[in-house]
Every structure is written in C-alpha cells, then in structure tokens.
Design a protein around this motif. Sequence first.
Motif, PDB file in Angstrom:
ATOM      1  N   MET A   1       0.509   7.611   7.778  1.00  0.00           N
ATOM      2  CA  MET A   1       1.796   7.391   7.133  1.00  0.00           C
ATOM      3  C   MET A   1       2.903   8.102   7.894  1.00  0.00           C
ATOM      4  SD  MET A   1       1.076   9.757   3.786  1.00  0.00           S
ATOM      5  CE  MET A   1       0.381  11.420   3.955  1.00  0.00           C
ATOM      6  N   THR A   2       4.107   7.635   7.665  1.00  0.00           N
ATOM      7  CA  THR A   2       5.283   8.284   8.255  1.00  0.00           C
ATOM      8  C   THR A   2       6.223   8.699   7.136  1.00  0.00           C
ATOM      9  OG1 THR A   2       6.410   6.157   8.532  1.00  0.00           O
ATOM     10  CG2 THR A   2       5.151   6.998  10.408  1.00  0.00           C
ATOM     11  N   ILE A   3       6.887   9.815   7.341  1.00  0.00           N
ATOM     12  CA  ILE A   3       7.853  10.319   6.369  1.00  0.00           C
ATOM     13  C   ILE A   3       9.190  10.481   7.084  1.00  0.00           C
ATOM     14  CG2 ILE A   3       8.440  12.191   4.782  1.00  0.00           C
ATOM     15  CD1 ILE A   3       5.472  12.861   4.624  1.00  0.00           C
ATOM     16  N   ASP A   4      10.208   9.860   6.531  1.00  0.00           N
ATOM     17  CA  ASP A   4      11.562   9.965   7.084  1.00  0.00           C
ATOM     18  C   ASP A   4      12.326  10.957   6.223  1.00  0.00           C
ATOM     19  OD1 ASP A   4      14.047   9.730   8.142  1.00  0.00           O
ATOM     20  OD2 ASP A   4      14.083   7.538   8.153  1.00  0.00           O
ATOM     21  N   GLU A   5      12.515  12.157   6.759  1.00  0.00           N
ATOM     22  CA  GLU A   5      13.201  13.202   6.011  1.00  0.00           C
ATOM     23  C   GLU A   5      14.441  13.650   6.764  1.00  0.00           C
ATOM     24  OE1 GLU A   5      12.125  17.355   3.662  1.00  0.00           O
ATOM     25  OE2 GLU A   5      10.667  16.453   5.026  1.00  0.00           O
TER      26      GLU A   5
ATOM     27  N   LYS B   1       2.632   5.903  -3.222  1.00  0.00           N
ATOM     28  CA  LYS B   1       3.722   6.580  -3.905  1.00  0.00           C
ATOM     29  C   LYS B   1       3.428   6.732  -5.393  1.00  0.00           C
ATOM     30  CE  LYS B   1       7.423   5.071  -0.786  1.00  0.00           C
ATOM     31  NZ  LYS B   1       8.607   4.183  -0.636  1.00  0.00           N
ATOM     32  N   ASP B   2       2.919   5.660  -5.991  1.00  0.00           N
ATOM     33  CA  ASP B   2       2.625   5.720  -7.424  1.00  0.00           C
ATOM     34  C   ASP B   2       1.552   6.753  -7.721  1.00  0.00           C
ATOM     35  OD1 ASP B   2       4.473   3.783  -8.026  1.00  0.00           O
ATOM     36  OD2 ASP B   2       3.038   2.128  -7.976  1.00  0.00           O
ATOM     37  N   ILE B   3       0.509   6.800  -6.881  1.00  0.00           N
ATOM     38  CA  ILE B   3      -0.564   7.779  -7.079  1.00  0.00           C
ATOM     39  C   ILE B   3      -0.011   9.193  -6.953  1.00  0.00           C
ATOM     40  CG2 ILE B   3      -2.698   8.711  -6.100  1.00  0.00           C
ATOM     41  CD1 ILE B   3      -3.428   5.865  -5.269  1.00  0.00           C
ATOM     42  N   MET B   4       0.798   9.429  -5.916  1.00  0.00           N
ATOM     43  CA  MET B   4       1.321  10.774  -5.682  1.00  0.00           C
ATOM     44  C   MET B   4       2.266  11.206  -6.792  1.00  0.00           C
ATOM     45  SD  MET B   4       1.904  10.728  -1.548  1.00  0.00           S
ATOM     46  CE  MET B   4       2.368  12.459  -1.478  1.00  0.00           C
ATOM     47  N   GLU B   5       3.129  10.282  -7.240  1.00  0.00           N
ATOM     48  CA  GLU B   5       4.096  10.635  -8.272  1.00  0.00           C
ATOM     49  C   GLU B   5       3.408  10.920  -9.603  1.00  0.00           C
ATOM     50  OE1 GLU B   5       7.016   7.573  -8.343  1.00  0.00           O
ATOM     51  OE2 GLU B   5       7.953   8.201  -6.449  1.00  0.00           O
ATOM     52  N   GLN B   6       2.320  10.204  -9.891  1.00  0.00           N
ATOM     53  CA  GLN B   6       1.590  10.435 -11.132  1.00  0.00           C
ATOM     54  C   GLN B   6       0.853  11.760 -11.115  1.00  0.00           C
ATOM     55  OE1 GLN B   6      -1.020   7.233 -12.168  1.00  0.00           O
ATOM     56  NE2 GLN B   6       0.642   5.779 -12.516  1.00  0.00           N
ATOM     57  N   ASN B   7       0.572  12.294  -9.921  1.00  0.00           N
ATOM     58  CA  ASN B   7      -0.226  13.505  -9.820  1.00  0.00           C
ATOM     59  C   ASN B   7       0.547  14.697  -9.272  1.00  0.00           C
ATOM     60  OD1 ASN B   7      -3.276  12.772 -10.403  1.00  0.00           O
ATOM     61  ND2 ASN B   7      -2.335  11.032  -9.400  1.00  0.00           N
ATOM     62  N   MET B   8       1.887  14.617  -9.318  1.00  0.00           N
ATOM     63  CA  MET B   8       2.706  15.743  -8.899  1.00  0.00           C
ATOM     64  C   MET B   8       2.552  16.889  -9.899  1.00  0.00           C
ATOM     65  SD  MET B   8       4.280  15.361  -6.072  1.00  0.00           S
ATOM     66  CE  MET B   8       4.827  14.113  -4.897  1.00  0.00           C
ATOM     67  N   PRO B   9       2.501  18.135  -9.400  1.00  0.00           N
ATOM     68  CA  PRO B   9       2.431  19.275 -10.318  1.00  0.00           C
ATOM     69  C   PRO B   9       3.655  19.335 -11.221  1.00  0.00           C
ATOM     70  CG  PRO B   9       1.922  19.950  -8.066  1.00  0.00           C
ATOM     71  CD  PRO B   9       2.451  18.546  -7.999  1.00  0.00           C
ATOM     72  N   ALA B  10       3.455  19.879 -12.416  1.00  0.00           N
ATOM     73  CA  ALA B  10       4.567  20.039 -13.345  1.00  0.00           C
ATOM     74  C   ALA B  10       5.635  20.939 -12.726  1.00  0.00           C
ATOM     75  CB  ALA B  10       4.060  20.638 -14.652  1.00  0.00           C
TER      76      ALA B  10
ATOM     77  N   PHE C   1       0.828  -1.200   0.000  1.00  0.00           N
ATOM     78  CA  PHE C   1       0.000   0.000   0.000  1.00  0.00           C
ATOM     79  C   PHE C   1       0.868   1.257   0.000  1.00  0.00           C
ATOM     80  CE2 PHE C   1      -2.989  -3.188   1.204  1.00  0.00           C
ATOM     81  CZ  PHE C   1      -4.163  -2.778   0.594  1.00  0.00           C
ATOM     82  N   THR C   2       2.067   1.154   0.562  1.00  0.00           N
ATOM     83  CA  THR C   2       3.020   2.256   0.455  1.00  0.00           C
ATOM     84  C   THR C   2       3.363   2.481  -1.009  1.00  0.00           C
ATOM     85  OG1 THR C   2       3.971   1.820   2.642  1.00  0.00           O
ATOM     86  CG2 THR C   2       5.335   3.044   1.072  1.00  0.00           C
TER      87      THR C   2
ATOM     88  N   GLN D   1      10.247   8.673   0.594  1.00  0.00           N
ATOM     89  CA  GLN D   1      10.504   8.407   2.009  1.00  0.00           C
ATOM     90  C   GLN D   1       9.230   8.091   2.793  1.00  0.00           C
ATOM     91  OE1 GLN D   1      13.731   8.223   2.876  1.00  0.00           O
ATOM     92  NE2 GLN D   1      14.119   8.746   0.731  1.00  0.00           N
ATOM     93  N   ILE D   2       8.107   7.935   2.104  1.00  0.00           N
ATOM     94  CA  ILE D   2       6.822   7.695   2.770  1.00  0.00           C
ATOM     95  C   ILE D   2       6.619   6.207   3.032  1.00  0.00           C
ATOM     96  CG2 ILE D   2       4.306   7.805   2.486  1.00  0.00           C
ATOM     97  CD1 ILE D   2       4.695  10.363   0.893  1.00  0.00           C
ATOM     98  N   ASP D   3       6.152   5.882   4.227  1.00  0.00           N
ATOM     99  CA  ASP D   3       5.717   4.527   4.576  1.00  0.00           C
ATOM    100  C   ASP D   3       4.272   4.600   5.048  1.00  0.00           C
ATOM    101  OD1 ASP D   3       8.060   2.966   4.105  1.00  0.00           O
ATOM    102  OD2 ASP D   3       8.961   3.854   5.906  1.00  0.00           O
ATOM    103  N   VAL D   4       3.425   3.752   4.487  1.00  0.00           N
ATOM    104  CA  VAL D   4       2.000   3.752   4.836  1.00  0.00           C
ATOM    105  C   VAL D   4       1.723   2.721   5.918  1.00  0.00           C
ATOM    106  CG1 VAL D   4      -0.336   3.353   3.974  1.00  0.00           C
ATOM    107  CG2 VAL D   4       1.324   4.555   2.546  1.00  0.00           C
ATOM    108  N   GLU D   5       1.213   3.186   7.052  1.00  0.00           N
ATOM    109  CA  GLU D   5       0.824   2.267   8.121  1.00  0.00           C
ATOM    110  C   GLU D   5      -0.562   1.704   7.846  1.00  0.00           C
ATOM    111  OE1 GLU D   5       1.212   3.848  12.010  1.00  0.00           O
ATOM    112  OE2 GLU D   5       3.276   4.539  11.736  1.00  0.00           O
ATOM    113  N   SER D   6      -1.459   2.530   7.334  1.00  0.00           N
ATOM    114  CA  SER D   6      -2.794   2.048   6.982  1.00  0.00           C
ATOM    115  C   SER D   6      -3.406   2.980   5.944  1.00  0.00           C
ATOM    116  CB  SER D   6      -3.702   1.956   8.218  1.00  0.00           C
ATOM    117  OG  SER D   6      -3.923   3.242   8.768  1.00  0.00           O
TER     118      SER D   6
END
Length: 287
Positions: free
Chosen positions: A240-244, A191-200, A186-187, A212-217
């Motif tokens: 989700m958690t983000i390790d930055e 990621k795939d959804i977000m990357e496909q919909n990133m602004p130009a 699910f992570t 760096q995103i991990d999806v807990e649920s």
Amino acid sequence: MKKWTMTVVAVALAFALSACGQTAEPKENPITGEKEEVVVKSDLTAADVMKKASAAVEAQQSMHSEMVMKQTMEMDGETHEIHSTIDMDMILEPLAMRQTMIMKMDGEDMAIEQFMTVDGFFMKDPQSGQWMKFPGDMYEQITGQIADSQSTAVDFTMYEQFADDFKFEQTNDEYILSLKGSGEKFTTLLKDIMEQNMPAGMDESELDTVSQIDVESLAIEFTIDKKTFFTKNFDIDMVMTIDEEGQKVKIDQNIIGTMSKINEIDEINVPKEVIDNAADMSEMMGR
C-alpha cells in the motif's frame, strides 16, 4: 490478538454470505497443481463454516500466539526494513498478557518484554534492562479498549462485492479461505477494517491518515480447524501507499500468525523479581 483474529473472521464471514451455496474444494498443491485427497469431505458451505468460526472465536478465553511481521518502507528514496516477532500468551477475563517482541529495524535489534495483569502493567526498558511499572489507569484503559472492540458490530454488507474473489478449500483436517486482489475496492476494504479497529481516543489527524491509503495488492489466507472451528493461522500480504502531506510512503508488509493452546492457559503471573524490582512510573510522573 483476539481482536485481529475476529477482524479476519468477520471479513471471511462476509464473503461467505455472498457465496452461500459454495462448498469447499480439495486444496490444490501450489507447486504441482494437483488437488489433495480428502477422505471425508465436508458438505458445509462457506457461510456455515464461517458462522461456526465466529461462534468459536467468541468462546475463546485464552490462547498462545506467535506472529512474524516483515515490513519494507520506501520514502524519499530511502528504504527501511522492519522485522518483528511476537510471542504472546493472553487471557481475556480478567485481562492478562505476557508478551515478548523482538524488532529489528535497519540492522538494529530491540527486545521488548511486557506483563499486564491485575498486578499492573510492567515493561522492560530495552536499553537499560530496567523493569518499569506504569500507572494503574493504563491497565484499565487497555482493558476498556479490548472490551469495546468486542462489542462493535460489523457491517457485513460492505463485503458483498468480493464474492467473485473468494476461494474456499479443504483438507482432511482444515478449511482454507483466501482472498487476493488489488484496486480501489480493496483499498475501501482495508480502510473499513482499519477504521473499525482503531483504538479508542484516536484523533482526527490519525484517522485522516487512514483515508490517504491506497492498496496496490492485498492477499489474505487463514485456516480453520474442522473439528473445533478455531482459527489456527493466518497469512496476510499487502502493498500500500500512503500520501501524507504530499509525501508518498510505500509499505510492503507480510504478517504470519499462528494461534495455539486455545482455552488451555489458566493463569499468567508476573514474576516476583519483576514486581519487587520494577521502578514505579506513577511516582516518577508525579501521579
């Protein structure tokens, strides 16, 4: 708004392609556990419904939407809460939008009002109350980003692994599709959804944040009208958690959206007093 709706529909369509023979079961009451009585049962499969829903999304030229977002962020032992409501009218061609967003963060309220039409991009400063008109190229840039998002092809094959997690129900008037899960697959989905919909124009550092995103649920539910196949609403819950740079940020987010007045909005006009009194940001920026 339409872009997000299309993303949700695309996800569900992909799941449907993996469960082509599945027809909708009567919706189960979450409290009693009893199934609702469906007088006229649909024999359409999930794939049939989602193909029709995708075609209906493409036919949408205007709509009204209301969204409520609740977000809790935990970082460095501190917790921050953000509560936002968005009320928006949108026409896609030519692009026009009226939006009011009210955001409450850590007890402080901020209201943002915007108009975007061929007359320009106007925003009300939440602090001073002064309307501002931004440079004309901002309208063109946003229009281009929305146009690009509509032409982006979706790779449905990456969702095949979710067939066993997909749920398909119906009532007398609606189809309900939902997904719940957690873990690495699910992570990858998020990621795939977000990357496909990133602004130009998003730079590599911002794209790296997504990695760096991990999806807990993750839980997604949305409702499709049986007659029109328009998406009526969606409900998304994610943790989700983000390790930055070695710092972990935990985000608990819920988004509820409702779409109405589809293809019923003919025009959006910027009020004359806004046009007459707006400060010209092009002049202030020396452009």
